[in-house]
Design an enzyme around this catalytic site. Sequence first.
Site, PDB file in Angstrom:
ATOM      1  CG  HIS A 136      -1.954  -1.024   1.270  1.00 62.42           C
ATOM      2  ND1 HIS A 136      -2.845  -1.239   0.242  1.00 62.42           N
ATOM      3  CD2 HIS A 136      -2.245  -1.952   2.222  1.00 62.42           C
ATOM      4  CE1 HIS A 136      -3.650  -2.260   0.561  1.00 62.42           C
ATOM      5  NE2 HIS A 136      -3.297  -2.709   1.749  1.00 62.42           N
ATOM      6  CG  ASP A 171      -2.933  -8.334   1.387  1.00 61.80           C
ATOM      7  OD1 ASP A 171      -1.985  -8.484   2.170  1.00 61.80           O
ATOM      8  OD2 ASP A 171      -3.982  -7.705   1.685  1.00 61.80           O
ATOM      9  CG  HIS A 173      -6.579  -5.150   2.532  1.00 63.15           C
ATOM     10  ND1 HIS A 173      -6.003  -6.014   3.436  1.00 63.15           N
ATOM     11  CD2 HIS A 173      -7.655  -4.609   3.138  1.00 63.15           C
ATOM     12  CE1 HIS A 173      -6.712  -5.991   4.565  1.00 63.15           C
ATOM     13  NE2 HIS A 173      -7.726  -5.154   4.409  1.00 63.15           N
ATOM     14  CG  ASP A 260      -4.961  -9.794   4.332  1.00 66.87           C
ATOM     15  OD1 ASP A 260      -4.728 -10.379   3.250  1.00 66.87           O
ATOM     16  OD2 ASP A 260      -4.648  -8.599   4.527  1.00 66.87           O
TER      17      ASP A 260
HETATM   18 ZN   LIG Z   1      -4.133  -6.983   3.443  1.00 68.66          ZN
END
Ligand SMILES: [Zn+2]
Length: 378
Positions: A136, A171, A173, A260
């Site tokens: 990120h 991931d 996200h 995750d």
């Molecule tokens: Zn994540």
Amino acid sequence: MTFRKASFIYSQELEKYNYPPDHPFNVDRARKVRQVLASMGLLSGDGRAEVAPTPAKRIVLKKFHSARYLHALQTASKGRWDAEALEMGVGTGDCPVFKGVYEYSVLACGATLTGAKLILTGSADVAFNPSGGFHHAGPEKASGFCYINDVALACIILAERKKRVLYLDLDVHYGDGVAEAFYDRSDVMTMSLHETPKVLFPGTGFEDQIGTGQGRGYCVNIPLPVGTYDQAYMKAFEEIALPLIGAYNGDVFVLQLGADALAGDPLAHLHLSNNVYADIINHLLRFNKPILATGGGGYNVDNTVRAWALDWAALCGVQTGQDANPTVAGVMLENTEWQGGLRDRFLAVSTQQQKTVMPAVEGTIQSLKAKLFPIHGL
Ligand SMILES: [Zn+2]
């Protein structure tokens, strides 16, 4: 199975640091993965080796991050930060300042870049840094628990050496920092499977974000609905990701293995077992390209550790179907609910989940095929 030289990148130096105790990000996961693998005898023999990382150099970090940002992060690491740092995301709830945050981030990034170097020199065919995957972070922005974007930097360095890079982000996200870095480029294809940004951070990563200019068609986002289970996830992977990976025909894979997306993660809402990760790795190995893999998210610590241990075994070509030693492994992780080797047991899927998830995933597959396949001659 082809013989592969595999490097596990880790150093006890990484254990000196940690996020604040109330923060979900647990640096200790990497140590635990190393411990599990060492007890199983999976860190040596058959071409496997442990490699200590060197911290990333400032001149290398500046290939992605601004000097202003790096200076602010380094200053904050010593306990001094101001409004300017805060404006760049340093010192927020998600990206708190902790002692040595700069040194930790630079070493964790160095571990990923050490892996890239091993691959470039041919010393490794696969390299895994469980302390990496900070996807990120932006050029001038700490975001989503990430300060230094090791995966974007690895892609930059590999591309500088004229490698065509396939970045695959599992991931839960969206890997926004990496996707945005290469949004107008075709020499790094970024691909991310993630929970729909309608409900999850960072709020971007929709299927119509496909890249721009030269990079049009080289950013692939596969958003998935809440409750997505193994079968639906693998359908999306096999029908969208796999043909595009084949058509792109990159020289090297960079793989972010955030865990995750596993069922039971406290920060997300997918319903995967870790078998998905091993199955995807097995698909990638068939391309016979070098793989640089990193960790990432994963906030149920036991599940994450077990998934990454399984990922390493898969990357090394070690089969872990039903043959791992369940008793030993169960004791090592002090997890009484799990007694079945590294692989998860079958997860039940409700009728309601099947009714809502699969049609949504099928719709996304059709829409992505229409947008992306013609660009790649599929
Ligand atoms: Zn994540």
